[in-house]
Design a protein around this motif. Sequence first.
Motif, PDB file in Angstrom:
ATOM      1  N   GLY A  43     -11.744  34.195  30.494  1.00 46.80           N
ATOM      2  CA  GLY A  43     -11.261  33.060  29.710  1.00 46.80           C
ATOM      3  C   GLY A  43     -12.364  32.370  28.916  1.00 46.80           C
ATOM      4  O   GLY A  43     -13.542  32.733  28.975  1.00 46.80           O
ATOM      5  N   GLN A  44     -11.955  31.355  28.152  1.00 46.67           N
ATOM      6  CA  GLN A  44     -12.894  30.618  27.310  1.00 46.67           C
ATOM      7  C   GLN A  44     -13.571  29.495  28.077  1.00 46.67           C
ATOM      8  O   GLN A  44     -13.047  28.972  29.059  1.00 46.67           O
ATOM      9  N   ARG A  45     -14.751  29.142  27.616  1.00 46.85           N
ATOM     10  CA  ARG A  45     -15.468  28.023  28.191  1.00 46.85           C
ATOM     11  C   ARG A  45     -14.716  26.737  27.864  1.00 46.85           C
ATOM     12  O   ARG A  45     -14.292  26.531  26.724  1.00 46.85           O
ATOM     13  N   PRO A  46     -14.485  25.855  28.819  1.00 49.89           N
ATOM     14  CA  PRO A  46     -13.756  24.606  28.556  1.00 49.89           C
ATOM     15  C   PRO A  46     -14.378  23.815  27.400  1.00 49.89           C
ATOM     16  O   PRO A  46     -15.595  23.675  27.311  1.00 49.89           O
ATOM     17  N   GLY A  47     -13.508  23.368  26.486  1.00 49.49           N
ATOM     18  CA  GLY A  47     -13.969  22.576  25.357  1.00 49.49           C
ATOM     19  C   GLY A  47     -14.578  23.374  24.233  1.00 49.49           C
ATOM     20  O   GLY A  47     -15.169  22.807  23.315  1.00 49.49           O
ATOM     21  N   CYS A  54     -17.459  32.144  25.705  1.00 49.07           N
ATOM     22  CA  CYS A  54     -16.952  32.804  26.894  1.00 49.07           C
ATOM     23  C   CYS A  54     -17.244  31.974  28.129  1.00 49.07           C
ATOM     24  O   CYS A  54     -18.260  31.273  28.213  1.00 49.07           O
ATOM     25  N   GLY A  55     -16.361  32.067  29.109  1.00 47.14           N
ATOM     26  CA  GLY A  55     -16.554  31.350  30.349  1.00 47.14           C
ATOM     27  C   GLY A  55     -17.545  32.017  31.289  1.00 47.14           C
ATOM     28  O   GLY A  55     -17.832  31.477  32.356  1.00 47.14           O
ATOM     29  N   CYS A  56     -18.078  33.192  30.921  1.00 50.19           N
ATOM     30  CA  CYS A  56     -19.064  33.852  31.769  1.00 50.19           C
ATOM     31  C   CYS A  56     -20.445  33.259  31.518  1.00 50.19           C
ATOM     32  O   CYS A  56     -20.651  32.532  30.543  1.00 50.19           O
ATOM     33  N   PRO A  57     -21.428  33.561  32.368  1.00 47.97           N
ATOM     34  CA  PRO A  57     -22.753  32.947  32.213  1.00 47.97           C
ATOM     35  C   PRO A  57     -23.637  33.565  31.137  1.00 47.97           C
ATOM     36  O   PRO A  57     -24.776  33.140  30.973  1.00 47.97           O
ATOM     37  N   HIS A  58     -23.126  34.542  30.373  1.00 49.44           N
ATOM     38  CA  HIS A  58     -23.958  35.216  29.381  1.00 49.44           C
ATOM     39  C   HIS A  58     -23.767  34.562  28.007  1.00 49.44           C
ATOM     40  O   HIS A  58     -22.693  34.677  27.411  1.00 49.44           O
ATOM     41  N   PRO A  59     -24.771  33.900  27.465  1.00 46.17           N
ATOM     42  CA  PRO A  59     -24.610  33.190  26.186  1.00 46.17           C
ATOM     43  C   PRO A  59     -24.348  34.104  24.998  1.00 46.17           C
ATOM     44  O   PRO A  59     -23.782  33.676  23.994  1.00 46.17           O
ATOM     45  N   ASP A  60     -24.742  35.373  25.092  1.00 49.44           N
ATOM     46  CA  ASP A  60     -24.549  36.314  23.989  1.00 49.44           C
ATOM     47  C   ASP A  60     -23.475  37.344  24.337  1.00 49.44           C
ATOM     48  O   ASP A  60     -23.567  38.514  23.943  1.00 49.44           O
ATOM     49  N   CYS A  61     -22.446  36.927  25.047  1.00 49.40           N
ATOM     50  CA  CYS A  61     -21.375  37.823  25.492  1.00 49.40           C
ATOM     51  C   CYS A  61     -20.780  38.568  24.297  1.00 49.40           C
ATOM     52  O   CYS A  61     -20.446  37.963  23.273  1.00 49.40           O
ATOM     53  N   ALA A  62     -20.621  39.888  24.430  1.00 49.75           N
ATOM     54  CA  ALA A  62     -20.114  40.717  23.331  1.00 49.75           C
ATOM     55  C   ALA A  62     -18.602  40.665  23.212  1.00 49.75           C
ATOM     56  O   ALA A  62     -18.047  41.037  22.181  1.00 49.75           O
TER      57      ALA A  62
END
Length: 226
Positions: A43-47, A54-62
């Motif tokens: 899912g998406q990061r809140p806000g 992305c809601g995952c911890p990777h800032p450059d998620c593909a």
Amino acid sequence: MREIPGMRRRLLPRRRRSGKPVLPDTALTCAAEWQWPVVPGVGQRPGSGRRGGCGCPHPDCAAPAAHPFDPGLLAATTDARMVRWWWTNRPTAPIILATGGRAPCAVSLPAVAAASAVAELERTGVRLGPVVATPDRWSLLVAPYALPELGELLYSQDWVPGSLRFHGEGGYLALPPSRTGAGQVRWERAPGTDGGAPWLPEVQTVVEALVEASAGSPGGGSRLPY
């Protein structure tokens, strides 16, 4: 509308009074009725907005918000109890299909090139299965294929575009009506309603048209020798 005698209705996603599909019901349809293994997406990061991070911890998620995280892809299942439990606890989680094995695979292209290919396939009378669309890409669902089969198919082509992607064994795909970092996921060609799992074409049926469409469409991608 009267049900045709002898036909079993497909368990289509139920809808709220607003008319919008409900993600938990759709996930249950995919798993229990169609036997497609699914798992909730991160899912998406809140806000983060309509096309946010992305809601995952990777800032450059593909694949922002369009991939499994916890649980991972190997947890994908057709078990109705597990799917119901997941989406009861996370009712807005994207629906992630684990492709390959006995599950559908997919072939995808940028939206403009894919739209051209779909139109050409339909013009020539080719029967298509479900087509999943985001604002950026369309994915044509196809019958399961093995990697050797795909390799032979691609080897027979003079070239394949860099933008053509294959979602096979070990891959995944976000299904409607999920919302991901790429935007709303929808059906460009919805699954049929004649009972049982949706019909799927063979991969070789669609690859040549997708390759040709990518060559003549903006955003189709450069030619890559294979």
